[in-house]
Design an enzyme around this catalytic site. Structure first.
Site, mmCIF file in Angstrom:
data_model
loop_
_atom_site.group_PDB
_atom_site.id
_atom_site.type_symbol
_atom_site.label_atom_id
_atom_site.label_comp_id
_atom_site.label_asym_id
_atom_site.label_seq_id
_atom_site.Cartn_x
_atom_site.Cartn_y
_atom_site.Cartn_z
ATOM 1 N N ASP A 1 -3.007 -2.392 -8.487
ATOM 2 C CA ASP A 1 -2.842 -2.837 -7.453
ATOM 3 C C ASP A 1 -4.437 -2.739 -6.727
ATOM 4 O O ASP A 1 -5.080 -1.646 -6.601
ATOM 5 C CB ASP A 1 -2.050 -2.478 -6.528
ATOM 6 N N ARG B 1 -8.274 7.435 9.272
ATOM 7 C CA ARG B 1 -8.703 6.385 8.365
ATOM 8 C C ARG B 1 -9.968 5.785 8.930
ATOM 9 O O ARG B 1 -9.701 4.485 10.252
ATOM 10 C CB ARG B 1 -7.964 5.889 8.034
ATOM 11 N N TYR C 1 -5.625 -9.576 3.477
ATOM 12 C CA TYR C 1 -5.851 -9.918 4.619
ATOM 13 C C TYR C 1 -6.850 -8.515 4.839
ATOM 14 O O TYR C 1 -6.516 -8.220 5.894
ATOM 15 C CB TYR C 1 -4.366 -9.532 5.526
ATOM 16 N N LYS C 2 -6.769 -7.887 4.059
ATOM 17 C CA LYS C 2 -7.696 -6.520 4.012
ATOM 18 C C LYS C 2 -9.149 -6.710 4.023
ATOM 19 O O LYS C 2 -9.427 -7.455 5.126
ATOM 20 C CB LYS C 2 -7.064 -5.212 2.962
ATOM 21 N N PHE D 1 0.830 3.325 -2.693
ATOM 22 C CA PHE D 1 1.582 3.031 -1.617
ATOM 23 C C PHE D 1 3.051 2.952 -1.464
ATOM 24 O O PHE D 1 3.266 2.391 -2.524
ATOM 25 C CB PHE D 1 1.086 1.619 -1.030
HETATM 26 C C1 LIG Z 1 -1.456 -3.024 2.154
HETATM 27 C C2 LIG Z 1 -0.591 -2.377 0.821
HETATM 28 C C3 LIG Z 1 0.866 -3.197 0.827
HETATM 29 C C4 LIG Z 1 0.906 -4.352 1.488
HETATM 30 O O1 LIG Z 1 1.992 -4.736 0.656
HETATM 31 P P1 LIG Z 1 2.697 -6.252 1.969
HETATM 32 O O2 LIG Z 1 4.026 -6.985 1.643
HETATM 33 O O3 LIG Z 1 1.354 -7.317 1.654
HETATM 34 O O4 LIG Z 1 3.217 -6.414 3.231
HETATM 35 C C5 LIG Z 1 1.048 -3.002 -0.347
HETATM 36 N N1 LIG Z 1 0.430 -2.361 -1.321
HETATM 37 C C6 LIG Z 1 -0.454 -1.655 -1.416
HETATM 38 C C7 LIG Z 1 -0.650 -0.996 -2.053
HETATM 39 C C8 LIG Z 1 -1.287 -1.785 0.070
HETATM 40 O O5 LIG Z 1 -2.461 -1.416 0.272
#
Ligand SMILES: *Cc1c(COP(=O)(O)O)cnc(C)c1O
Length: 397
Positions: free
Chosen positions: A184, A356, A209-210, A113
Protein backbone atom coordinates in the site's frame (compact mmCIF):
# COMPACT_ATOMS: atom_id res chain seq x y z
CA UNK A 1 17.01 21.10 -9.97
CA UNK A 2 13.30 21.24 -9.32
CA UNK A 3 12.03 24.78 -8.86
CA UNK A 4 9.98 24.55 -5.66
CA UNK A 5 9.01 28.22 -5.83
CA UNK A 6 7.34 27.40 -9.13
CA UNK A 7 5.52 24.36 -7.76
CA UNK A 8 4.31 26.37 -4.77
CA UNK A 9 2.76 28.90 -7.13
CA UNK A 10 0.73 26.08 -8.68
CA UNK A 11 -1.32 25.65 -5.48
CA UNK A 12 -4.02 27.73 -3.90
CA UNK A 13 -3.33 28.06 -0.17
CA UNK A 14 -5.51 30.25 2.06
CA UNK A 15 -3.81 33.42 3.30
CA UNK A 16 -1.92 32.99 6.55
CA UNK A 17 -2.13 29.20 6.65
CA UNK A 18 0.82 26.84 7.09
CA UNK A 19 -0.47 23.58 5.69
CA UNK A 20 1.14 20.53 7.26
CA UNK A 21 -1.61 18.05 6.40
CA UNK A 22 -0.94 17.30 2.75
CA UNK A 23 -0.32 13.72 3.85
CA UNK A 24 -4.04 13.47 4.58
CA UNK A 25 -5.64 15.80 2.02
CA UNK A 26 -3.44 17.61 -0.50
CA UNK A 27 -4.33 21.28 -1.15
CA UNK A 28 -6.03 22.56 -4.30
CA UNK A 29 -3.83 22.79 -7.41
CA UNK A 30 -4.98 25.97 -9.17
CA UNK A 31 -5.65 24.23 -12.47
CA UNK A 32 -7.76 21.49 -10.83
CA UNK A 33 -10.64 23.87 -10.21
CA UNK A 34 -10.61 25.03 -13.85
CA UNK A 35 -10.27 21.50 -15.16
CA UNK A 36 -13.18 20.23 -13.06
CA UNK A 37 -15.28 23.19 -14.21
CA UNK A 38 -14.44 22.36 -17.84
CA UNK A 39 -15.38 18.72 -17.29
CA UNK A 40 -18.72 19.82 -15.92
CA UNK A 41 -19.58 22.57 -18.38
CA UNK A 42 -17.79 21.77 -21.64
CA UNK A 43 -17.89 17.99 -21.42
CA UNK A 44 -20.91 16.95 -19.37
CA UNK A 45 -22.87 20.10 -20.25
CA UNK A 46 -22.18 20.37 -23.95
CA UNK A 47 -21.24 16.89 -25.06
CA UNK A 48 -23.65 14.96 -22.83
CA UNK A 49 -23.24 11.22 -23.27
CA UNK A 50 -21.03 11.62 -26.33
CA UNK A 51 -18.26 12.77 -23.96
CA UNK A 52 -17.51 9.15 -23.08
CA UNK A 53 -15.97 8.95 -26.55
CA UNK A 54 -15.31 12.57 -27.50
CA UNK A 55 -13.74 13.73 -24.24
CA UNK A 56 -11.88 10.47 -23.60
CA UNK A 57 -13.78 9.64 -20.41
CA UNK A 58 -13.56 5.91 -21.06
CA UNK A 59 -9.74 5.90 -21.28
CA UNK A 60 -9.32 8.28 -18.35
CA UNK A 61 -8.66 5.56 -15.69
CA UNK A 62 -5.73 4.05 -17.60
CA UNK A 63 -4.48 7.36 -18.97
CA UNK A 64 -4.21 8.68 -15.41
CA UNK A 65 -2.87 5.30 -14.26
CA UNK A 66 0.03 5.66 -16.68
CA UNK A 67 0.90 9.07 -15.27
CA UNK A 68 0.90 7.69 -11.73
CA UNK A 69 2.99 4.72 -12.91
CA UNK A 70 5.83 7.11 -13.72
CA UNK A 71 5.82 8.39 -10.13
CA UNK A 72 6.01 4.95 -8.55
CA UNK A 73 8.46 3.18 -10.83
CA UNK A 74 5.79 1.05 -12.47
CA UNK A 75 5.82 -0.27 -16.03
CA UNK A 76 3.61 1.55 -18.52
CA UNK A 77 0.18 -0.11 -18.72
CA UNK A 78 0.40 -1.62 -15.24
CA UNK A 79 -1.64 0.91 -13.23
CA UNK A 80 -5.32 1.80 -13.40
CA UNK A 81 -7.37 4.23 -11.28
CA UNK A 82 -10.84 3.89 -9.77
CA UNK A 83 -12.88 3.20 -6.66
CA UNK A 84 -11.46 3.86 -3.20
CA UNK A 85 -8.27 2.54 -1.69
CA UNK A 86 -10.14 0.18 0.63
CA UNK A 87 -11.74 -1.46 -2.40
CA UNK A 88 -8.43 -1.70 -4.23
CA UNK A 89 -6.88 -3.36 -1.16
CA UNK A 90 -9.63 -5.98 -1.30
CA UNK A 91 -9.09 -6.59 -5.02
CA UNK A 92 -5.32 -6.84 -4.78
CA UNK A 93 -5.44 -9.13 -1.77
CA UNK A 94 -8.08 -11.39 -3.32
CA UNK A 95 -6.07 -11.68 -6.54
CA UNK A 96 -2.86 -12.38 -4.61
CA UNK A 97 -4.50 -15.07 -2.44
CA UNK A 98 -5.88 -16.83 -5.50
CA UNK A 99 -2.30 -17.17 -6.74
CA UNK A 100 -1.30 -19.17 -3.62
CA UNK A 101 -4.30 -21.48 -3.15
CA UNK A 102 -2.35 -23.91 -0.93
CA UNK A 103 -1.55 -21.27 1.74
CA UNK A 104 -3.79 -19.61 4.34
CA UNK A 105 -1.87 -16.79 6.07
CA UNK A 106 -1.95 -13.08 5.26
CA UNK A 107 0.93 -11.41 7.10
CA UNK A 108 0.71 -7.72 7.97
CA UNK A 109 1.84 -5.41 10.76
CA UNK A 110 0.19 -3.58 13.64
CA UNK A 111 1.19 -0.24 12.14
CA UNK A 112 -0.96 -0.84 9.07
CA UNK A 113 -3.92 1.43 8.45
CA UNK A 114 -7.03 -0.12 10.02
CA UNK A 115 -9.05 -0.11 6.79
CA UNK A 116 -6.48 -2.39 5.12
CA UNK A 117 -6.74 -4.81 8.03
CA UNK A 118 -10.54 -4.57 8.12
CA UNK A 119 -10.80 -5.31 4.40
CA UNK A 120 -8.49 -8.29 4.85
CA UNK A 121 -10.57 -9.58 7.78
CA UNK A 122 -13.75 -9.24 5.75
CA UNK A 123 -12.31 -11.04 2.76
CA UNK A 124 -10.73 -13.82 4.82
CA UNK A 125 -13.96 -14.27 6.76
CA UNK A 126 -15.83 -14.73 3.50
CA UNK A 127 -13.27 -17.23 2.23
CA UNK A 128 -13.46 -19.21 5.50
CA UNK A 129 -11.58 -22.45 5.14
CA UNK A 130 -8.79 -21.66 7.63
CA UNK A 131 -7.72 -18.30 6.19
CA UNK A 132 -6.13 -16.09 8.84
CA UNK A 133 -4.75 -12.56 9.19
CA UNK A 134 -1.55 -12.45 11.23
CA UNK A 135 -0.33 -9.04 12.43
CA UNK A 136 3.07 -8.58 14.05
CA UNK A 137 5.08 -5.55 15.20
CA UNK A 138 6.52 -3.67 12.20
CA UNK A 139 10.11 -4.55 13.14
CA UNK A 140 9.19 -8.25 13.35
CA UNK A 141 7.78 -8.59 9.84
CA UNK A 142 10.93 -10.03 8.25
CA UNK A 143 11.29 -12.67 10.96
CA UNK A 144 7.71 -13.85 10.40
CA UNK A 145 7.96 -14.48 6.67
CA UNK A 146 7.92 -18.23 6.15
CA UNK A 147 6.39 -20.78 3.79
CA UNK A 148 2.98 -20.60 5.47
CA UNK A 149 2.52 -17.02 4.24
CA UNK A 150 0.37 -16.65 1.15
CA UNK A 151 0.48 -12.86 1.01
CA UNK A 152 2.64 -10.22 2.65
CA UNK A 153 0.37 -7.16 2.84
CA UNK A 154 2.08 -4.00 4.07
CA UNK A 155 1.76 -0.24 3.93
CA UNK A 156 5.22 1.07 3.07
CA UNK A 157 4.98 4.21 5.24
CA UNK A 158 3.26 3.97 8.62
CA UNK A 159 0.40 6.50 8.72
CA UNK A 160 1.04 7.36 12.34
CA UNK A 161 4.82 7.44 12.78
CA UNK A 162 6.03 7.73 9.20
CA UNK A 163 8.25 4.64 9.65
CA UNK A 164 9.37 3.35 6.26
CA UNK A 165 9.55 -0.36 5.42
CA UNK A 166 12.33 -1.61 3.15
CA UNK A 167 10.17 -2.60 0.19
CA UNK A 168 12.92 -4.20 -1.81
CA UNK A 169 14.31 -6.36 0.99
CA UNK A 170 10.90 -7.48 2.26
CA UNK A 171 9.68 -8.27 -1.25
CA UNK A 172 12.79 -10.36 -1.84
CA UNK A 173 12.26 -12.20 1.46
CA UNK A 174 8.60 -12.82 0.64
CA UNK A 175 9.46 -14.21 -2.79
CA UNK A 176 12.18 -16.43 -1.32
CA UNK A 177 9.47 -17.92 0.93
CA UNK A 178 7.09 -18.30 -2.02
CA UNK A 179 4.72 -15.51 -0.92
CA UNK A 180 3.07 -12.76 -2.97
CA UNK A 181 3.32 -9.10 -1.95
CA UNK A 182 0.68 -6.37 -1.76
CA UNK A 183 2.15 -2.93 -1.04
CA UNK A 184 0.00 0.00 0.00
CA UNK A 185 1.56 3.25 -1.20
CA UNK A 186 -0.98 5.63 0.40
CA UNK A 187 1.81 7.60 2.11
CA UNK A 188 4.48 6.90 -0.52
CA UNK A 189 3.09 7.95 -3.88
CA UNK A 190 4.13 11.58 -4.34
CA UNK A 191 5.98 11.52 -1.01
CA UNK A 192 9.22 9.76 -1.91
CA UNK A 193 10.78 7.85 -4.81
CA UNK A 194 9.16 4.42 -5.25
CA UNK A 195 10.43 1.74 -7.59
CA UNK A 196 7.83 -1.02 -7.88
CA UNK A 197 9.42 -2.66 -10.91
CA UNK A 198 12.89 -2.47 -9.36
CA UNK A 199 11.63 -4.03 -6.11
CA UNK A 200 9.88 -6.82 -8.01
CA UNK A 201 6.58 -5.96 -6.30
CA UNK A 202 3.57 -8.09 -7.28
CA UNK A 203 0.60 -5.85 -6.44
CA UNK A 204 0.39 -2.31 -5.14
CA UNK A 205 -2.41 0.10 -4.31
CA UNK A 206 -2.61 3.70 -3.18
CA UNK A 207 -4.73 6.80 -3.00
CA UNK A 208 -4.49 10.07 -4.86
CA UNK A 209 -5.98 12.59 -2.44
CA UNK A 210 -2.97 12.64 -0.09
CA UNK A 211 0.46 13.53 -1.55
CA UNK A 212 -0.91 13.50 -5.12
CA UNK A 213 -3.37 16.33 -4.38
CA UNK A 214 -6.28 14.89 -6.39
CA UNK A 215 -8.94 16.29 -4.04
CA UNK A 216 -11.35 14.77 -1.50
CA UNK A 217 -12.72 11.50 -2.82
CA UNK A 218 -10.21 11.27 -5.68
CA UNK A 219 -9.98 7.70 -7.01
CA UNK A 220 -7.46 5.12 -5.83
CA UNK A 221 -5.00 3.25 -8.04
CA UNK A 222 -3.94 -0.38 -8.36
CA UNK A 223 -0.76 -1.86 -9.81
CA UNK A 224 -0.46 -5.41 -11.12
CA UNK A 225 3.03 -6.53 -12.16
CA UNK A 226 2.91 -7.27 -15.91
CA UNK A 227 4.05 -10.84 -15.27
CA UNK A 228 0.85 -11.47 -13.28
CA UNK A 229 -1.66 -9.54 -15.34
CA UNK A 230 -2.92 -12.58 -17.26
CA UNK A 231 -3.45 -14.64 -14.09
CA UNK A 232 -4.64 -12.02 -11.63
CA UNK A 233 -8.34 -12.59 -11.05
CA UNK A 234 -10.28 -9.39 -10.30
CA UNK A 235 -12.41 -10.42 -7.35
CA UNK A 236 -14.82 -7.57 -8.09
CA UNK A 237 -15.73 -8.48 -11.64
CA UNK A 238 -17.62 -5.44 -12.84
CA UNK A 239 -18.57 -4.72 -16.42
CA UNK A 240 -15.83 -2.16 -17.07
CA UNK A 241 -13.21 -4.79 -16.20
CA UNK A 242 -14.73 -7.08 -18.83
CA UNK A 243 -12.79 -7.77 -22.00
CA UNK A 244 -15.57 -6.17 -24.07
CA UNK A 245 -17.98 -4.17 -21.87
CA UNK A 246 -20.14 -3.10 -24.79
CA UNK A 247 -20.61 -6.64 -26.07
CA UNK A 248 -22.91 -7.04 -23.04
CA UNK A 249 -22.09 -10.75 -22.81
CA UNK A 250 -23.85 -12.61 -20.04
CA UNK A 251 -20.61 -14.28 -18.95
CA UNK A 252 -17.65 -12.43 -17.47
CA UNK A 253 -14.30 -12.52 -19.27
CA UNK A 254 -11.50 -10.57 -17.56
CA UNK A 255 -10.16 -7.67 -19.59
CA UNK A 256 -6.64 -7.21 -20.86
CA UNK A 257 -3.84 -6.44 -18.42
CA UNK A 258 -4.55 -4.18 -15.48
CA UNK A 259 -7.77 -2.97 -17.18
CA UNK A 260 -9.46 -5.99 -15.61
CA UNK A 261 -9.14 -4.28 -12.21
CA UNK A 262 -11.63 -1.65 -13.28
CA UNK A 263 -15.05 -2.23 -11.74
CA UNK A 264 -17.80 0.23 -12.68
CA UNK A 265 -18.35 3.73 -14.02
CA UNK A 266 -15.44 6.02 -13.08
CA UNK A 267 -15.95 9.32 -11.18
CA UNK A 268 -15.25 11.50 -14.21
CA UNK A 269 -15.31 14.93 -12.56
CA UNK A 270 -13.08 13.80 -9.74
CA UNK A 271 -10.72 12.21 -12.26
CA UNK A 272 -10.58 15.47 -14.18
CA UNK A 273 -9.39 17.26 -11.03
CA UNK A 274 -6.84 14.53 -10.43
CA UNK A 275 -5.57 14.70 -13.99
CA UNK A 276 -4.90 18.42 -13.55
CA UNK A 277 -3.23 17.79 -10.18
CA UNK A 278 -0.82 15.39 -11.84
CA UNK A 279 0.41 18.17 -14.16
CA UNK A 280 2.36 19.57 -11.20
CA UNK A 281 4.64 16.51 -11.27
CA UNK A 282 5.89 17.24 -14.78
CA UNK A 283 8.41 19.69 -13.32
CA UNK A 284 9.37 17.63 -10.28
CA UNK A 285 12.34 15.32 -9.86
CA UNK A 286 11.57 12.76 -7.13
CA UNK A 287 15.17 12.74 -5.91
CA UNK A 288 15.04 16.52 -5.43
CA UNK A 289 11.70 16.16 -3.68
CA UNK A 290 13.12 13.58 -1.31
CA UNK A 291 16.17 15.61 -0.33
CA UNK A 292 14.06 18.72 0.15
CA UNK A 293 11.57 16.76 2.28
CA UNK A 294 14.42 15.49 4.47
CA UNK A 295 15.90 18.98 4.77
CA UNK A 296 12.58 20.48 5.89
CA UNK A 297 11.79 17.56 8.21
CA UNK A 298 15.17 17.80 9.93
CA UNK A 299 14.68 21.53 10.40
CA UNK A 300 11.23 20.93 11.89
CA UNK A 301 12.42 18.22 14.29
CA UNK A 302 15.42 20.26 15.45
CA UNK A 303 13.27 23.37 16.02
CA UNK A 304 10.49 21.55 17.86
CA UNK A 305 12.92 19.64 20.06
CA UNK A 306 14.79 22.85 20.90
CA UNK A 307 11.64 24.72 21.92
CA UNK A 308 9.06 22.17 23.08
CA UNK A 309 10.31 19.73 25.70
CA UNK A 310 6.68 18.61 26.23
CA UNK A 311 6.49 16.58 23.02
CA UNK A 312 8.33 13.43 22.02
CA UNK A 313 9.44 12.43 18.54
CA UNK A 314 7.77 9.15 17.56
CA UNK A 315 8.98 9.13 13.95
CA UNK A 316 12.27 7.37 13.23
CA UNK A 317 15.17 9.75 13.85
CA UNK A 318 17.02 8.47 10.79
CA UNK A 319 15.47 10.39 7.86
CA UNK A 320 16.10 7.48 5.51
CA UNK A 321 13.78 5.34 7.60
CA UNK A 322 10.96 7.90 7.46
CA UNK A 323 8.40 8.83 4.85
CA UNK A 324 7.48 12.48 4.37
CA UNK A 325 5.83 13.20 7.71
CA UNK A 326 6.97 13.91 11.24
CA UNK A 327 5.00 12.87 14.31
CA UNK A 328 5.27 13.84 17.94
CA UNK A 329 3.53 12.27 20.91
CA UNK A 330 1.93 14.58 23.47
CA UNK A 331 -0.59 13.60 26.14
CA UNK A 332 -2.89 16.50 25.16
CA UNK A 333 -2.10 16.15 21.47
CA UNK A 334 -5.68 16.52 20.29
CA UNK A 335 -6.22 19.81 22.12
CA UNK A 336 -2.77 21.06 21.13
CA UNK A 337 -3.53 20.36 17.47
CA UNK A 338 -6.81 22.32 17.72
CA UNK A 339 -4.91 25.22 19.26
CA UNK A 340 -2.42 25.08 16.38
CA UNK A 341 -5.17 24.95 13.76
CA UNK A 342 -6.88 27.95 15.37
CA UNK A 343 -3.58 29.81 14.81
CA UNK A 344 -3.29 28.81 11.16
CA UNK A 345 -0.94 25.84 11.46
CA UNK A 346 -2.82 22.83 10.16
CA UNK A 347 -1.70 19.32 11.01
CA UNK A 348 -3.78 16.47 12.39
CA UNK A 349 -4.13 14.09 15.30
CA UNK A 350 -4.12 10.30 15.42
CA UNK A 351 -5.24 8.45 18.54
CA UNK A 352 -4.08 7.94 21.18
CA UNK A 353 -1.64 10.87 21.40
CA UNK A 354 0.03 11.58 18.05
CA UNK A 355 0.36 15.04 16.51
CA UNK A 356 1.10 14.47 12.84
CA UNK A 357 2.74 16.89 10.43
CA UNK A 358 3.03 16.27 6.69
CA UNK A 359 6.16 17.71 5.09
CA UNK A 360 5.39 18.50 1.45
CA UNK A 361 8.11 20.45 -0.43
CA UNK A 362 5.81 21.17 -3.39
CA UNK A 363 4.29 24.04 -1.41
CA UNK A 364 6.23 24.33 1.88
CA UNK A 365 9.48 26.16 2.55
CA UNK A 366 11.74 27.11 5.46
CA UNK A 367 9.56 30.09 6.44
CA UNK A 368 6.53 27.82 6.87
CA UNK A 369 8.47 25.34 8.96
CA UNK A 370 9.86 28.12 11.17
CA UNK A 371 6.43 29.65 11.66
CA UNK A 372 4.99 26.25 12.64
CA UNK A 373 7.78 25.76 15.19
CA UNK A 374 7.25 29.23 16.64
CA UNK A 375 3.49 28.77 17.05
CA UNK A 376 3.84 25.26 18.48
CA UNK A 377 6.34 26.64 20.99
CA UNK A 378 3.82 29.32 22.07
CA UNK A 379 1.01 26.77 22.35
CA UNK A 380 3.18 24.63 24.60
CA UNK A 381 4.86 27.33 26.68
CA UNK A 382 1.62 29.17 27.47
CA UNK A 383 -0.50 26.00 27.68
CA UNK A 384 -2.78 27.54 25.05
CA UNK A 385 -4.16 24.07 24.36
CA UNK A 386 -5.83 23.98 27.77
CA UNK A 387 -9.09 25.53 26.66
CA UNK A 388 -12.46 23.70 26.72
CA UNK A 389 -13.07 24.38 23.00
CA UNK A 390 -9.92 22.49 22.07
CA UNK A 391 -10.79 19.39 24.08
CA UNK A 392 -14.08 18.80 22.28
CA UNK A 393 -13.54 16.01 19.71
CA UNK A 394 -14.84 16.53 16.18
CA UNK A 395 -15.83 13.60 13.94
CA UNK A 396 -12.65 13.91 11.90
CA UNK A 397 -9.45 14.38 13.90
C1 LIG B 1 -5.63 6.88 3.69
C2 LIG B 1 -5.52 5.40 3.74
C3 LIG B 1 -6.63 4.59 3.42
C4 LIG B 1 -7.99 5.18 3.14
O1 LIG B 1 -8.75 4.36 2.33
P1 LIG B 1 -10.00 4.96 1.52
O2 LIG B 1 -10.72 3.78 1.01
O3 LIG B 1 -9.45 5.84 0.45
O4 LIG B 1 -10.82 5.76 2.47
C5 LIG B 1 -6.45 3.22 3.39
N1 LIG B 1 -5.24 2.67 3.67
C6 LIG B 1 -4.16 3.42 3.98
C7 LIG B 1 -2.85 2.77 4.27
C8 LIG B 1 -4.28 4.80 4.04
O5 LIG B 1 -3.24 5.55 4.39
Amino acid sequence: MTDFEATRAMFYLPEGVVYLDGNSLGPLPRTAAERAKAAVEREWGEMLITAWNKAGWMEQPSRIGNRIARLIGAESGSVVTGDTLSIKVYQALAAALAMRPDRRIVLSDKGNFPSDLYMAEGLLGQLGNGYRLKTVEPEDVAANIDDSVAVLMLTEVDYRTGRLHDMKALTRAAHAAGAITVWDLAHSAGALPVNLAGAGADFAVGCTYKFLNGGPGAPAFIYVAPRHSKNALPALSGWLGHEAPFAFDLAYRAGRGVERMRVGTPPVIQMAALEAALDVWGAVDMTDLRSRSIELSERFIAGVEAHCSEVQLVSPRDPHRRGSQVSFAFENGYAAMQALIARGVIGDFRAPDIMRFGITPLYLGEADIDKAIEILAEVMADRLWDHPDYHRRAAVT
